[in-house]
Enzyme design. Structure first.
Site, mmCIF file in Angstrom:
data_model
loop_
_atom_site.group_PDB
_atom_site.id
_atom_site.type_symbol
_atom_site.label_atom_id
_atom_site.label_comp_id
_atom_site.label_asym_id
_atom_site.label_seq_id
_atom_site.Cartn_x
_atom_site.Cartn_y
_atom_site.Cartn_z
ATOM 1 C CD GLU A 105 -1.020 -6.164 4.965
ATOM 2 O OE1 GLU A 105 -0.712 -6.406 3.780
ATOM 3 O OE2 GLU A 105 -1.190 -5.007 5.395
ATOM 4 C CG HIS B 288 -3.388 -3.530 3.027
ATOM 5 N ND1 HIS B 288 -2.367 -3.056 3.814
ATOM 6 C CD2 HIS B 288 -4.079 -2.442 2.617
ATOM 7 C CE1 HIS B 288 -2.437 -1.731 3.884
ATOM 8 N NE2 HIS B 288 -3.472 -1.333 3.156
ATOM 9 C CB CYS C 238 -0.984 -0.046 1.172
ATOM 10 S SG CYS C 238 -2.427 0.986 0.864
HETATM 11 N N1 GLN Z 1 -1.889 6.642 2.908
HETATM 12 C C1 GLN Z 1 -2.005 5.934 1.693
HETATM 13 C C2 GLN Z 1 -3.361 6.116 1.034
HETATM 14 O O1 GLN Z 1 -4.293 6.546 1.661
HETATM 15 C C3 GLN Z 1 -1.717 4.456 1.903
HETATM 16 C C4 GLN Z 1 -2.729 3.797 2.774
HETATM 17 C C5 GLN Z 1 -2.239 2.515 3.376
HETATM 18 O O2 GLN Z 1 -1.058 2.214 3.378
HETATM 19 N N2 GLN Z 1 -3.129 1.724 3.923
HETATM 20 O O3 GLN Z 1 -3.524 5.837 -0.129
#
Ligand code: GLN
Length: 537
Positions: free
Chosen positions: A510, A508, A382
């Site tokens: 994970e 994600h 992410c």
């Molecule tokens: N802050 C980034 C976004 O909002 C990544 C979010 C995250 O890593 N969950 O896109």
């Protein structure tokens, strides 16, 4: 008919109730029963999505886009069941619903009260999940510690619920602590006796005690607990600290915990199939090699903040007979590149996980640059993927001020930009791009090889995305966009084919790894790292 198992905690918090609830779920699943877990959290936040990971640990995301307590991660990993919005209930969400109904006039002028309106709403959340999943067993964990003021409506609701469904259809498991006093050399049962007596004063008699302890509890003490807490002797279950959380189901099985509960619930026991789980625990115990994997983030003081990432790395390690040592790197300490190089010494692979806000970003960019230039296997998640794109744009494509709009609203070269659909979003609760979305993989890429298929579905939690204007130039500079949304509009995976493993995803992964079925991207990372280490030897 669904049978209900309520799990409360006494004496102290952080007893590992979530692991115990998840382990019991595994034991029932191993008998071929269908199981769902539910978590009741007594705080006023509607969900943990807006809470700092420092306060609350990781926010776990489900397929249906709920931002939930990290215990749902344990439940999914142990029971191999996908949960959703109905599986995490907070006081905030209960009150919100009741107050909305009051504003609509649904209560027809009546006085709205904790009892019965809040407690009824809590009970309807239990029944709602039963109706959706129709499980054989529903395991409901109440967050917090018995005696907390804020959990009282939940306790009252389960008292009523137990009465309503009747004996043989619901049981209470109370998890408690048996502390060891070194000065007297004894394990002490008194705090547990007190905790059970408080629980009883609320009208709940626990049927099973799970005793957390650092050492074996003598038979005499178990008998004492049984007598004073009014539970059968065989329902006093010892749960000692274990090296791996995945050993807990086997320890509970050895003491017939599931059998005792099934008996109380008048369900005929079945022979459990725990072969695969036993094999997993064998693998964990017999890992031959060790890899040092760095996690470079800003919440490194609280490992719970990245718990699914840590577990996913371990799962991929188990599949390689390899123990994973996590090296926590505070990304803020990597802002100085010399320091970054120093910290990366001896690191076999690195993960840059998700996150929010500008703090520590320059450090993350340095970590990624180091990994890229030194062929250290790298996985970006992410925010970690967004950083990988910024780093490539700056240091390879030569756009020196490439940035994300999240870190600089006025960025001239925003290679990461706010998603169009996010531009008019108001408020912070539950407003991100959340949950499962499909992604198409590019044939021949590392990602495609790892998954072994063309189309995948993964969980998301973000507001920003790769700015499509930069995809062409980045591609021409060698960055491969190996995963795209089905309409080709959203970059989901980037990778560098010439390195041993340099893969980063907008989603994600994970959240979908299982102890006996590591996620392809984590497995890809650890497989590549094991191979690289062998070559270097
Ligand atoms: N802050 C980034 C976004 O909002 C990544 C979010 C995250 O890593 N969950 O896109």
């Amino acid at each position: 008919m669904t049978k209900y198992i309520f799990i409360t905690g006494g004496v102290v918090s952080s007893l590992g109730k979530g692991i115990i609830a998840a382990s019991l779920g595994r034991l029932l699943r191993a008998r071929g029963f269908s199981v769902i877990n539910q978590k009741f959290d007594p705080y006023i936040n509607v969900d943990p999505g807006t809470m700092s990971p420092f306060q609350h640990g990781e926010v776990f995301v489900t397929d249906d886009g709920a931002e939930t307590d990290l215990d749902l991660g344990h439940y999914e990993r142990f029971t191999d069941t996908n949960l959703g919005k109905l599986n995490n209930v907070t006081s905030g969400s209960v009150y919100q619903h009741v107050i909305e109904k009051e504003r609509r006039g649904d209560y027809l002028g009546g006085t709205v009260q904790v009892i019965p309106h809040i407690t009824n709403e809590i009970k309807s959340r239990i029944v709602g999940a039963t109706k959706q999943f129709k499980p054989d067993f529903q395991l409901i964990e109440i967050g917090g510690t018995i005696g907390d003021i804020e959990s009282l409506p939940f306790i009252e609701a389960i008292r009523q619920f137990k009465t309503e469904v009747g004996i043989g259809n619901a049981v209470s498991v109370h998890c408690t602590l048996i502390p060891y006093l070194p000065t007297s050399g004894e394990l002490k049962t008194k705090p547990s006796q007190h905790s059970v007596s408080v629980l009883r004063s609320y009208g709940i008699q626990p049927e099973i005690l799970v005793c957390r302890t650092t050492r074996p509890i003598p038979k005499t003490e178990k008998e004492k607990l049984a007598l004073f807490c009014s539970v059968p002797k065989d329902a006093v279950i010892e749960c000692r600290d274990m090296k791996s959380i995945y050993e807990v189901p086997l320890a509970l099985e050895e003491q017939n915990m599931a059998h005792v509960i099934l008996d109380m619930l008048r369900v005929e026991d079945r022979k459990p199939d725990l072969k695969a789980w036993q094999q997993l625990v064998e693998n964990i115990k017999n890992s031959k090699d060790t890899l040092t994997v760095a996690i470079a983030g800003k919440y490194t003081k609280l490992s719970d903040a990245y718990i699914s990432v840590v577990e996913s790395l371990k799962h991929a390690g188990y599949a390689n007979d390899t123990k994973i040592d996590i090296k926590w790197i505070n990304s803020e300490e990597c802002v100085d590149y010399k320091n970054c190089k120093e910290l990366m010494k001896g690191v076999n692979a690195v993960v840059v996980p998700g996150g929010f806000g500008v703090r520590g970003i320059e450090g993350k960019l340095n970590v990624i640059k180091y990994a890229r230039e030194n062929n250290i296997p790298f996985l970006g998640l992410c925010l970690g993927m967004q950083c990988a794109v910024i780093e490539y744009a700056r240091n390879v494509l030569g756009i020196k001020d490439a940035n994300s709009k999240e870190f600089d609203e006025n960025a001239q070269h925003a290679v990461i930009d706010l998603m169009l659909e996010q531009k008019n979003v108001q408020g912070y609760g539950g407003t991100m791009r959340l949950g499962a979305y499909d992604c198409m993989l590019k044939k021949g890429s590392k990602a495609h090889r790892a998954y072994g298929k063309d189309k995948i579905s993964e969980r998301h939690r973000h507001r920003y995305e790769v700015n499509n204007e930069y995809i062409r130039p980045l591609e021409e500079a060698g960055l491969v966009f190996s995963g795209m949304s089905p309409d080709g509009m959203l970059a989901e995976i980037v990778e560098l084919p010439r390195l041993d493993w340099f893969v980063a995803s907008q989603f994600h992964p994970e959240f979908k790894s299982r102890p006996d079925r590591p996620h392809p991207l984590f497995k890809g990372l650890i497989d590549a790292t094991v191979k690289q280490k062998k070559k270097i030897k």
